[in-house]
Design an enzyme around this catalytic site. Structure first.
Site, PDB file in Angstrom:
ATOM      1  N   GLU A 189       0.818  -1.229   0.000  1.00  0.00           N
ATOM      2  CA  GLU A 189       0.000   0.000   0.000  1.00  0.00           C
ATOM      3  C   GLU A 189       0.845   1.269   0.000  1.00  0.00           C
ATOM      4  O   GLU A 189       0.460   2.277   0.570  1.00  0.00           O
ATOM      5  CB  GLU A 189      -0.948   0.018   1.217  1.00  0.00           C
ATOM      6  CG  GLU A 189      -1.947  -1.103   1.223  1.00  0.00           C
ATOM      7  CD  GLU A 189      -2.991  -0.984   2.332  1.00  0.00           C
ATOM      8  OE1 GLU A 189      -2.735  -0.296   3.335  1.00  0.00           O
ATOM      9  OE2 GLU A 189      -4.068  -1.571   2.184  1.00  0.00           O
ATOM     10  N   GLU A 260      -7.120  -6.975  -0.980  1.00  0.00           N
ATOM     11  CA  GLU A 260      -7.668  -6.812   0.379  1.00  0.00           C
ATOM     12  C   GLU A 260      -9.083  -6.300   0.316  1.00  0.00           C
ATOM     13  O   GLU A 260      -9.331  -5.156  -0.027  1.00  0.00           O
ATOM     14  CB  GLU A 260      -6.854  -5.807   1.210  1.00  0.00           C
ATOM     15  CG  GLU A 260      -5.644  -6.389   1.813  1.00  0.00           C
ATOM     16  CD  GLU A 260      -4.994  -5.460   2.829  1.00  0.00           C
ATOM     17  OE1 GLU A 260      -5.688  -4.612   3.416  1.00  0.00           O
ATOM     18  OE2 GLU A 260      -3.787  -5.601   3.018  1.00  0.00           O
TER      19      GLU A 260
HETATM   20  C1  LIG Z   1      -6.035   2.153   2.951  1.00  0.00           C
HETATM   21  C2  LIG Z   1      -6.290   1.334   4.155  1.00  0.00           C
HETATM   22  O1  LIG Z   1      -7.071   1.687   4.998  1.00  0.00           O
HETATM   23  N1  LIG Z   1      -5.622   0.217   4.232  1.00  0.00           N
HETATM   24  C3  LIG Z   1      -5.783  -0.731   5.280  1.00  0.00           C
HETATM   25  C4  LIG Z   1      -6.397  -1.956   4.735  1.00  0.00           C
HETATM   26  O2  LIG Z   1      -6.589  -2.860   5.729  1.00  0.00           O
HETATM   27  C5  LIG Z   1      -5.393  -3.314   6.289  1.00  0.00           C
HETATM   28  C6  LIG Z   1      -5.786  -4.305   7.298  1.00  0.00           C
HETATM   29  O3  LIG Z   1      -6.859  -3.866   8.043  1.00  0.00           O
HETATM   30  C7  LIG Z   1      -4.598  -2.184   6.896  1.00  0.00           C
HETATM   31  O4  LIG Z   1      -3.349  -2.677   7.253  1.00  0.00           O
HETATM   32  C8  LIG Z   1      -4.443  -1.081   5.900  1.00  0.00           C
HETATM   33  O5  LIG Z   1      -3.885   0.056   6.485  1.00  0.00           O
END
Ligand SMILES: CC(=O)N[C@H]1CO[C@H](CO)[C@@H](O)[C@@H]1O
Ligand SMILES: *[C@@H]1O[C@H](CO)[C@@H](O)[C@H](O)[C@H]1NC(C)=O
Ligand SMILES: *[C@@H]1O[C@H](CO)[C@@H](O)[C@H](O)[C@H]1NC(C)=O
Length: 530
Positions: A189, A260
């Site tokens: 991310e 995700e």
């Molecule tokens: C963009 C965001 O909120 N990402 C999250 C997605 O979910 C994972 C697990 O809950 C997080 O680690 C991320 O920060």
């Protein structure tokens, strides 16, 4: 005599049979994993794949076979996990892969169940995990700057990534070697929101370096970078989010993949217990496949527990239940698990048509959308009503259909509805909890094997020192505790003016800490948090 030799012969045949079967099992996994604009291609065949996250250290090894079996029964094809650097290398060059940390054993159990694996190495993983997975010692490497074009950081990141890849290779666990691992992830991310932009001009060279470092490790399977719109062509950019139907790949050579999908959310201390209705998840998943997606991962399928001090901050609870289809204890959560299982079945009925062609998406009204996957031998359709309140009557292919609000109907033959995301057929169950004492019983045996640990609160007074101002917290606590005690003595005389006129006394502390508890003469006098 005759009978005896007959007996002998049948034994030999049996052994042969077993050997033969064993060979079949070993070779049934893919030898090649590639991709094109439609899908991951496994052994020459495009696949629609349903994946779910289970982080191995968030449960105990004796739970793993059952969690994996329940995932398989729920219709998953792939189990996805992060790899947690600080768990495996608490001290630089001293590795730990025992017990809950036994990544290889976990991957082998998934293989045994006949499922694929996606390994997200990171090694920065976020994941509501302490320090995002970075070991504390990394912080103290001279000149280090995390997640950017910085030589000391890149050297360590490469070393750990290589270590994990080598371990998987040694056990022949990559699909290219006949194993179950079909995908790996580098970084995490990084391209999301304003993270990358904060690193300025050194971000882009880092992204390119990370992708090329990963691909030169030569795993024989594709690498992904999630939420990385500027990912170079050697890796696949994928989507994370509650909804990914609008997601567009950054290249027409990569498939639409969702790494995700949040089945719920994590729990914070003092926060509400997260709940995401299964109708909404099913809708999001169906919409994703309706609009051309072919790989989707539930984050989490089993969330589990943040043991010890592994939970990230601030304020993330030890439960990582995530409102997932398998609850914290590994029990099936209904109707979530069952409804998604029904959804997966309906999607798989469309797989042949879905992988053969792009969807033909047409609007049948302001909130109604139809997608048709049509080949010579099959026609499969998805009908969506994206209105949040109103039902819709839709005419499609000469038939009429009723669509509840915020729902998708799946028609594997373009005619009969196999599934609608808003209509739940699986039964709800309500778990009953029985209490068990953790005290020893009359015979002295402990009724449960539960143990608890006391976290040291702050550093002890033997280690006290005097300093002007506030210190860097993690350096002083060495991450052994989240708290650090500061103390200050002031003598207040009986005739102080503020004691006379009754005005309030205010304690000012300038800190970047998350929370502060103030005690005066040993008594809690107030709290502040950021
Ligand atoms: C963009 C965001 O909120 N990402 C999250 C997605 O979910 C994972 C697990 O809950 C997080 O680690 C991320 O920060
Ligand atoms: C897509 O569907 C519409 C409506 O049914 C049809 O008119 C059109 O010809 C289709 N396009 C393709 C490329 O099949
Ligand atoms: C961190 O702590 C060490 C001693 O453990 C000290 O030598 C060092 O100066 C500290 N660094 C910072 C940035 O505070």
């Amino acid at each position: 005599m005759e009978r005896k030799s007959g007996y002998c012969l049948s034994v030999i045949m049996l052994v042969f049979g077993v050997v033969f079967l064993h060979c079949l099992v070993m070779t049934s996994f893919a030898a090649s994993v590639t991709y094109d604009h439609r899908a991951l291609v496994i052994d020459g065949k495009r696949r629609v794949l349903i994946s779910g996250s289970i982080h191995y250290p968030r449960s105990t090894p004796d739970m793993w076979p059952d969690l994996i079996q329940k995932s398989k029964d729920g219709g998953l094809d792939v189990i996805e996990t992060y790899v947690f650097w600080n768990l495996h290398e608490p001290v630089r060059n001293l590795y730990d892969f025992e017990g809950r940390k036994d990544l290889i054993n976990f991957v082998k159990l998934v293989e045994k169940a006949g499922l694929f694996v996606h390994i997200r190495i990171g090694p920065y993983v976020c994941a509501e995990w302490n320090y995002g997975g970075f070991p504390l010692w990394l912080h103290f490497i001279p000149g280090i700057e995390f997640r950017t074009d910085n030589e000391p950081f890149k050297a360590e990141m490469k070393r750990f990534t290589t270590k994990i890849v080598d371990m998987i290779k040694q056990e022949n666990l990559f699909a290219s070697q006949g194993g179950p691992v079909i995908l790996s992830q580098i970084e995490n991310e990084y391209g999301n929101g304003d993270i990358e932009s904060r690193y300025g001009p050194r971000a882009k060279p880092y992204v390119n370096w990370a992708a090329s470092m990963a691909t030169t490790l030569d795993t024989g399977v594709p690498w992904v970078m999630c939420q990385q719109p500027d990912a170079p062509p050697s890796v696949i950019n994928t989507c994370n989010g509650f909804y990914c139907d609008q997601f567009k790949q950054n290249s027409d050579k990569t498939p639409k993949m969702w790494t995700e999908n949040w089945t719920g959310w994590f729990l914070s201390f003092g926060g509400p217990v997260p709940y995401r209705p299964v109708e909404d998840i099913a809708f999001a998943v169906a919409r994703f496949f309706q609009r051309g997606g072919t790989f989707q991962n539930y984050y989490m399928y089993h969330g589990g527990t943040n043991f010890g001090r592994t939970s990230g901050g601030p304020f993330i609870a030890t439960s990582y239940d995530y409102d997932a289809p398998l609850d914290e204890y590994g029990l099936i959560r209904q109707p979530k698990w069952g409804h998604l299982k029904d959804l997966h079945k309906a999607i798989k009925l469309c797989e042949a048509a879905m992988v053969a062609t792009d969807p033909n998406i047409t609007s049948l009204g302001s909130t109604i959308e139809a997608s048709v996957y049509k080949t010579d031998s099959q026609c499969a359709a998805f009908l969506a009503n994206t209105a949040t309140q109103s039902d819709a009557a839709v005419s499609f292919n000469g038939n009429s259909y009723h669509l509840p609000p915020w729902s998708v109907s799946i028609l594997p033959d373009c005619k009969n509805v196999a599934f609608n995301t808003a209509k739940i057929n699986s039964v709800s169950t309500i778990s009953t909890f029985v209490t068990q004492s953790s005290e020893a019983d009359a015979s002295g045996a402990s009724l449960s094997g539960w143990t608890s640990v006391n976290e040291p609160v702050g550093i002890s007074s033997e280690n006290a020192f005097t300093r002007m101002g506030l210190v860097e917290q993690i350096n002083i606590t060495a991450d052994k505790s989240d708290y650090l005690w500061y103390s200050l003595s002031v003598n207040i005389k009986n005739d102080e003016p503020f004691l006379q006129d009754g005005s309030a006394t205010v304690l000012h502390v300038k800190t970047l800490g998350h929370v502060l508890h103030a005690f005066i003469n040993g008594k809690l006098s107030g709290n502040g948090n950021k």
